[in-house]
Design an enzyme around this catalytic site. Structure first.
Site, mmCIF file in Angstrom:
data_model
loop_
_atom_site.group_PDB
_atom_site.id
_atom_site.type_symbol
_atom_site.label_atom_id
_atom_site.label_comp_id
_atom_site.label_asym_id
_atom_site.label_seq_id
_atom_site.Cartn_x
_atom_site.Cartn_y
_atom_site.Cartn_z
ATOM 1 N N LYS A 80 -30.674 -32.199 -36.094
ATOM 2 C CA LYS A 80 -30.851 -32.052 -37.541
ATOM 3 C C LYS A 80 -32.319 -32.308 -37.868
ATOM 4 O O LYS A 80 -32.931 -33.235 -37.301
ATOM 5 C CB LYS A 80 -29.938 -33.061 -38.247
ATOM 6 N N SER A 155 -24.224 -32.373 -45.239
ATOM 7 C CA SER A 155 -25.552 -31.819 -45.209
ATOM 8 C C SER A 155 -25.988 -31.340 -43.823
ATOM 9 O O SER A 155 -26.922 -30.559 -43.725
ATOM 10 C CB SER A 155 -26.548 -32.864 -45.703
ATOM 11 N N SER A 179 -21.724 -36.296 -44.035
ATOM 12 C CA SER A 179 -22.523 -35.129 -43.668
ATOM 13 C C SER A 179 -22.410 -34.658 -42.229
ATOM 14 O O SER A 179 -22.914 -33.589 -41.897
ATOM 15 C CB SER A 179 -23.992 -35.383 -43.980
#
Ligand code: GLN
Length: 507
Positions: A80, A155, A179
């Site tokens: 990420k 996310s 997330s």
């Protein structure tokens, strides 16, 4: 080589050991597949081919010298883009950090690189990890590989897409309120948020420090377990990190543990275990397909010898306001460092220092990040602190005690519920209504507030052929136990949710 794209770590290692493939071939296969397909899905903010190839060459050298395979040797990894990798950009999908280059590796990154993984790229996310659909990314629109009209979830949307599309075998995400688990559930992969403190947060761009945890995603539970076995542990750079193996009675999350996991049958794991079904999560507001999948799982768990009982939690109904007050308050403090002086973008037309701060923040942050900063600043301000922030912390404590009661007084071994009341929604469907968007996190937030480990496991498809995810939770620091339950649930799934149409079309 295309068949490599849907292999597990174990499969790839068998091929490497038998000298049927080289690490560089693994790297090239995944990198080329991502290059060819990611214009449809936008999982990556930046590809790191040079790094992956360099790492693969070093693995091939080790193999040529006869050295034993590292636990994650030649395993493609997506990170990420709020995790620092030295010498590469870390944008947090924000215009603010467009040109920011990391000075050092995050601790987890260091550990997974040392374990032999190949970094294929930095994955898309909601700006500063704030969001549930990935639509708050300032970079590109991430799309669900099961249906490109739908969101991948957020996310950590890019990380989930990467696993589901065969761009990586393992991905890392961060989870402040769901997330990792939410996008894992929307994209049909496994995603785990470890107990708070099990994984070091050093090198993760902070959103809400008392809630953030880094965790792994993969298409299979055993690969998630393997990744966690390589990333957990005490870190001198994160004072909240803990060495769980030093606490008596807790499973050690070692490589041996992962190997023993594979030998187990669901019955072995489940027989005589007491599992709580959080009844409110499949009541009003949950899609019928999600409710049916949950009840089907209950049936199968019971058939293997588990005892499932409905439970309801008094304070669960307050989790959304509590989470949004605490996370926004912490975010407003953490994001104060982005001032146009120390990091990233700097406004050009500022007349003095104050206007430099405000203009840089005005230009650099997107609307959702600004909303959180305003909410948090308000909740922390004199006169409102007691009424909002302090009150939220008090309810958080009550919620935590309620979970403790379930686990330690009523002796539940694990809790079961959906990861989200619905499956992946259409792009644009909820962007105009932040409150509707916030509701997506209703089942995932409690684990963050209470610091518990939680995992999302794919469990069938809805009528539009979009994945459904079920969530399991365990007592704090029982991450190993949780992985065993998840392994059993995965075995009981039978529907083989783990291959997305995008991946299936490529192998
Ligand atoms: N969707 C939640 C939020 O927007 C959770 C985010 C996260 O876990 N990083 O705050």
């Amino acid at each position: 080589m295309k068949e490599l794209l849907c292999k597990s770590v174990f499969d790839i290692h068998e091929l490497l050991s038998a000298k049927k493939i080289k690490a560089v071939e693994v790297a090239k296969t995944f990198l080329e597949h991502a290059k060819l397909n990611d214009n449809k899905t936008n999982a990556f903010i930046c590809h790191t081919d040079d790094l992956a190839i360099k790492q693969a060459e070093s693995i091939d050298n080790q193999i040529a010298k006869g050295e034993p395979l590292l636990p994650l040797a030649a395993i493609p990894l997506a990170l990420k883009d709020n995790l620092c990798v030295q010498g590469y950009p870390t944008t947090c999908a924000s215009k603010f950090l467009l040109n920011f280059i990391s000075e050092y590796d995050a601790t987890v990154v260091k550990k997974l690189f040392a374990a032999g993984s190949l970094c294929v790229g930095k994955a898309n996310l909601d700006e500063f990890a704030m969001g549930s659909s990935n639509e708050n990314s300032a970079m590109s629109k991430a799309k669900n590989p099961w249906n490109l009209d739908h969101v991948p979830g957020g996310s950590s949307g890019g990380s989930a897409i990467a696993c589901a599309s065969g761009y990586s075998v393992i991905s890392l995400g961060s989870d402040t309120g769901g997330s990792i688990r939410l996008p894992a559930s929307f994209c049909g992969v496994v995603g785990m948020k470890p107990s708070y403190g099990v994984v070091s947060r050093f090198g993760l761009v902070a959103f809400a420090s008392s809630l953030d945890q880094i965790g792994p995603m993969a298409r299979r539970v055993e690969d998630v377990a393997l990744a966690l076995s390589q990333m957990h542990g005490k870190d001198e750079f994160d004072s909240t990190s803990i060495d769980q193996s030093k606490i008596a009675g807790y499973p050690d999350l070692s490589l041996n543990f992962v190997q023993s996991l594979k030998q187990e049958s669901p019955q072995n794991i489940l027989k005589g275990k007491k599992i709580g079904l959080i009844a409110d999560t499949i009541g009003e507001g949950a899609d019928s397909c999600v409710r049916e999948a949950t009840l089907e799982a209950v049936k199968r768990l019971e058939a293997e010898g588990a005892r499932v009982e409905e439970v309801s939690l008094e304070y669960n109904k307050h989790v959304l306001p509590v989470y949004y007050l605490i996370s926004s308050s912490e975010a407003s403090a953490n994001l104060a460092r982005f001032d146009g002086v120390k990091y990233g973008a700097r406004a050009k037309d500022a007349k003095d220092l104050n206007s430099l701060y405000s203009l840089s923040r005005e230009e650099g942050f997107g609307p959702e990040v600004k909303r959180r900063i305003m909410l948090g600043t308000y909740a922390l301000s004199t006169g409102y602190y007691d009424a909002y922030y302090k009150k939220a912390q008090q309810v958080r404590r009550l919620l935590l005690e309620e979970y403790d009661k379930l686990f330690f007084e009523q002796k539940f071994d694990a809790l079961l519920m959906p990861t989200c009341p619905n499956t992946a929604f259409k792009l644009g469907e909820k962007t105009q209504d932040p409150l509707k968007m916030y509701l997506s996190d209703i089942c995932t937030i409690p684990a963050n507030l209470a610091g518990l480990p939680a995992i999302s496991v794919p469990f069938g498809l809805d009528k539009n052929k979009l994945p459904i995810g079920l969530q399991l939770m365990a007592p704090r620091l029982r991450d190993g136990e949780l992985l065993r339950f998840a392994f059993a649930l995965e075995k009981l799934e039978q529907a083989k949710t783990s291959i997305s149409p995008l991946l299936a079309a490529s192998v």
